[in-house]
Design a protein around this motif. Sequence first.
Motif, short mmCIF file in Angstrom:
data_model
loop_
_atom_site.label_atom_id
_atom_site.label_comp_id
_atom_site.label_asym_id
_atom_site.label_seq_id
_atom_site.Cartn_x
_atom_site.Cartn_y
_atom_site.Cartn_z
N GLU A 230 58.45 -22.75 42.44
CA GLU A 230 59.31 -23.46 41.51
C GLU A 230 58.94 -24.94 41.36
O GLU A 230 59.05 -25.51 40.27
CB GLU A 230 60.77 -23.35 41.96
N ILE A 231 58.52 -25.58 42.45
CA ILE A 231 58.24 -27.02 42.43
C ILE A 231 56.92 -27.27 43.14
O ILE A 231 56.87 -27.33 44.38
CB ILE A 231 59.38 -27.83 43.10
N GLU A 232 55.87 -27.43 42.38
CA GLU A 232 54.53 -27.54 42.95
C GLU A 232 54.18 -28.95 43.41
O GLU A 232 53.21 -29.15 44.14
CB GLU A 232 53.49 -27.08 41.92
N SER A 233 54.96 -29.94 42.99
CA SER A 233 54.61 -31.34 43.26
C SER A 233 54.92 -31.79 44.68
O SER A 233 54.52 -32.87 45.09
CB SER A 233 55.34 -32.26 42.27
N ILE A 234 55.63 -30.97 45.46
CA ILE A 234 56.06 -31.35 46.80
C ILE A 234 55.28 -30.55 47.84
O ILE A 234 55.01 -29.36 47.66
CB ILE A 234 57.58 -31.07 46.98
N ASP A 235 54.93 -31.22 48.96
CA ASP A 235 54.34 -30.52 50.09
C ASP A 235 55.47 -29.90 50.90
O ASP A 235 56.21 -30.60 51.59
CB ASP A 235 53.53 -31.49 50.96
N TRP A 236 55.61 -28.59 50.80
CA TRP A 236 56.72 -27.89 51.44
C TRP A 236 56.38 -27.39 52.83
O TRP A 236 57.23 -26.78 53.49
CB TRP A 236 57.17 -26.71 50.58
N ARG A 237 55.17 -27.63 53.31
CA ARG A 237 54.75 -27.01 54.57
C ARG A 237 54.52 -28.00 55.71
O ARG A 237 54.71 -27.67 56.87
CB ARG A 237 53.47 -26.20 54.35
N GLY A 238 54.08 -29.20 55.43
CA GLY A 238 53.64 -30.08 56.49
C GLY A 238 54.54 -31.26 56.75
O GLY A 238 55.50 -31.53 56.04
N GLY A 239 54.19 -31.98 57.84
CA GLY A 239 54.84 -33.25 58.13
C GLY A 239 56.17 -33.11 58.85
O GLY A 239 56.68 -32.02 59.07
N HIS A 240 56.69 -34.26 59.24
CA HIS A 240 58.00 -34.33 59.88
C HIS A 240 58.66 -35.62 59.41
O HIS A 240 59.09 -36.46 60.19
CB HIS A 240 57.86 -34.31 61.40
#
Length: 324
Positions: free
Chosen positions: A130-140
Amino acid sequence: MELDIKLSINKRHDYSHNTFILRWNPAISSYTMARLDGDMEEWAKGYWDCDFDWSINEHQRARKGDRFFMLRVGEGNTGLFAAGRFLSNPERGEDWSGQGREVYYMQMDFEAVFHPERSEIITTEELEREIESIDWRGGHTSEMVDADTADRLELMWRDFIGRNKSLYLHRAARNLNYDARSDIDKAVEIASKAHAADYDLDGNPTILHPLAVGMMGRTDAERIVGFLHDVVEDTRYTFADLEDEGFSEEIISALRLLTHDKETPYMEYIENICRSGCQTAINVKRNDLRHNLARGKEGGHMRCVEKHTVALAYIEAFLKNGRK
């Protein structure tokens, strides 16, 4: 005690355009999965820790009342599992990681928390589609999103809540800390959010019109319908969204009558409202026309004034003659 969801709606805050994604990786966070398990058990018993807070990176742009969505990342069932609003402005505190960084925290008011290992959540895969512009997998880290992304997240969240309504409401009823807003409070909040940043022909905030129409109501139903009467017709809200908010069939039926399908001639639309026999819809439409006439005359919008004068005269005659 197996727990799937925690819901706490205590007091609402002013609508804010700022929305943040808060990433949580329980494998490296000081807030562990075991702590979430314990907190959810306490929340279900009615105990709510008002000092629950989270670190925020973009603290210069964050403020009390801003919206947040919590995203689980790392291993396991990942995705959005909670949402709410910030209860405080950012305050500097001790670095949770022990690295001596400058860290700011904000207190949180959860709208809902779905346990990511025990219940359905909005999955990482759904978010990526739905929203490709966000990194949904990495970081904290936390991340403030733009207005378009915020709107799309809200729609996904409302759809998700709708699909899990029985669980959502069941847990709400069991939580002793649950204090549902009145339908009037909800109507004002939804209308304010739906019409935010919109302006009428004279450059005035659009929300002033539904607020005026709502305040003209003589009953709670007329006030609620008045506040919401343009929401479906003029914004991205749907009747399903309003049903998910818990509004009664009486309210939804009146709003359906008042929502003008542009393929229906205007006077036919007015006649349908009158012939429906729904007194709430009739009275709200009369209030709507009265306010539109006043601002149309003030702004010099004579074509609108003519149309609304004819419609109001029809309704007044209908009420006077008692026609069905």
